[in-house]
Design a protein around this motif. Sequence first.
Motif, PDB file in Angstrom:
ATOM      1  N   SER A 164       0.836  -1.193  -0.038  1.00 52.80           N
ATOM      2  CA  SER A 164       0.075   0.091   0.102  1.00 52.80           C
ATOM      3  C   SER A 164       0.664   1.174   0.156  1.00 52.80           C
ATOM      4  N   GLN A 165       1.933   1.259  -0.673  1.00 50.94           N
ATOM      5  CA  GLN A 165       3.043   2.207  -0.788  1.00 50.94           C
ATOM      6  C   GLN A 165       2.281   3.532  -1.436  1.00 50.94           C
ATOM      7  N   PRO A 166       2.930   4.693  -1.308  1.00 53.43           N
ATOM      8  CA  PRO A 166       2.404   5.702  -2.099  1.00 53.43           C
ATOM      9  C   PRO A 166       2.483   5.419  -3.764  1.00 53.43           C
ATOM     10  N   LEU A 167       1.790   5.937  -4.419  1.00 53.11           N
ATOM     11  CA  LEU A 167       1.287   5.818  -5.763  1.00 53.11           C
ATOM     12  C   LEU A 167       2.871   6.232  -6.508  1.00 53.11           C
ATOM     13  N   ASP A 168       3.346   7.472  -6.327  1.00 47.48           N
ATOM     14  CA  ASP A 168       4.411   7.938  -6.862  1.00 47.48           C
ATOM     15  C   ASP A 168       5.540   6.945  -6.533  1.00 47.48           C
ATOM     16  N   GLU A 169       5.687   6.385  -5.443  1.00 44.61           N
ATOM     17  CA  GLU A 169       7.005   5.553  -5.189  1.00 44.61           C
ATOM     18  C   GLU A 169       6.537   4.095  -5.943  1.00 44.61           C
ATOM     19  N   TYR A 170       5.366   3.667  -5.951  1.00 43.61           N
ATOM     20  CA  TYR A 170       5.035   2.464  -6.666  1.00 43.61           C
ATOM     21  C   TYR A 170       5.321   2.738  -8.068  1.00 43.61           C
ATOM     22  N   PHE A 171       5.005   3.748  -8.718  1.00 46.12           N
ATOM     23  CA  PHE A 171       5.265   3.930 -10.120  1.00 46.12           C
ATOM     24  C   PHE A 171       6.793   4.136 -10.442  1.00 46.12           C
ATOM     25  N   GLU A 173       9.187   2.595  -8.624  1.00 42.11           N
ATOM     26  CA  GLU A 173       9.685   1.132  -8.357  1.00 42.11           C
ATOM     27  C   GLU A 173       9.342   0.441  -9.609  1.00 42.11           C
ATOM     28  N   THR A 174       8.135   0.419 -10.364  1.00 46.11           N
ATOM     29  CA  THR A 174       7.677  -0.323 -11.215  1.00 46.11           C
ATOM     30  C   THR A 174       8.330  -0.004 -12.681  1.00 46.11           C
ATOM     31  N   TYR A 175       8.355   1.276 -13.098  1.00 46.93           N
ATOM     32  CA  TYR A 175       8.539   1.541 -14.304  1.00 46.93           C
ATOM     33  C   TYR A 175       9.851   2.362 -14.330  1.00 46.93           C
ATOM     34  N   ARG A 176      10.493   2.685 -13.286  1.00 44.78           N
ATOM     35  CA  ARG A 176      12.044   3.200 -13.362  1.00 44.78           C
ATOM     36  C   ARG A 176      11.711   4.886 -14.086  1.00 44.78           C
ATOM     37  N   ALA A 177      10.547   5.326 -13.799  1.00 48.13           N
ATOM     38  CA  ALA A 177      10.303   6.660 -14.363  1.00 48.13           C
ATOM     39  C   ALA A 177       9.370   7.428 -13.161  1.00 48.13           C
ATOM     40  N   GLN A 178       9.456   8.680 -13.426  1.00 43.54           N
ATOM     41  CA  GLN A 178       8.638   9.618 -12.589  1.00 43.54           C
ATOM     42  C   GLN A 178       7.153   9.661 -13.035  1.00 43.54           C
TER      43      GLN A 178
END
Length: 242
Positions: A164-171, A173-178
């Motif tokens: 349930s991490q913050p959405l920007d952190e998830y993004f 981590e997943t896509y290597r992008a901001q």
Amino acid sequence: MSRRAEAPVPVTQRIYGALRSGIRDGRVPSGSRLDEGQLGRTFSAPRDAVRVALQRLRDDRLVERAPRRGTVVMRGPSRVDVGQLFRVRNLDPTVAVLEVTACPAPPGLFDEQPATTGTVVVERLLGHGDALCFEITFSRAVDSDLYARLSAMHSQDRPRWEASQPLDEYFTETYRAQLGNVAITAEAVECDRQLATLIRIDEGKSVFRFERRLSDTEGLLLEVSHAYFPASANFLEFTEGA
């Protein structure tokens, strides 16, 4: 021994099924005129078969007869931009991860963006109280390691707080992008048999479908997710700015 050939689908059923699916997923938009002659040519079908299919759609209240226009697609519940008004309550993501698979991107999913070679699909059940929500997420295959990263993120031994991490952190981590943009819409749809079984409600009941689209700072759409939950369940809450 020769295999017995499967019986062909009756032409009326083919027409009805194709139009019903197209209307429900938006490929045949509200207000579209359905011309009997054109449909007959498209499906290589006699006009009588087309008329029977259109009558079935009228019985389903998906199309109607309009003066001087013929048969047109009825206006259903329009999509609503809910990003500024509601959010989905924090859900328990540990109920079940059903599957993580790599496959070709579904047609039309990323059509407005440059072509993609494939997608990684994550299916999971989420919970809030006694209610269940089914979520399916399509991730653009930006590199060869995306499947491994998503599989690891949804593994059973991953610490619960990370899910349930913050959405920007998830993004990141997943896509290597901001994370650049988040677009959320919602609409009411009819629950089919498979979805009804997953979230334990009656087939044909109305469910909410939330669509979330995540893009990077360059405007590239990298993720589309659909969350389905019962209209009667208290999954929504007002945001502070509403």
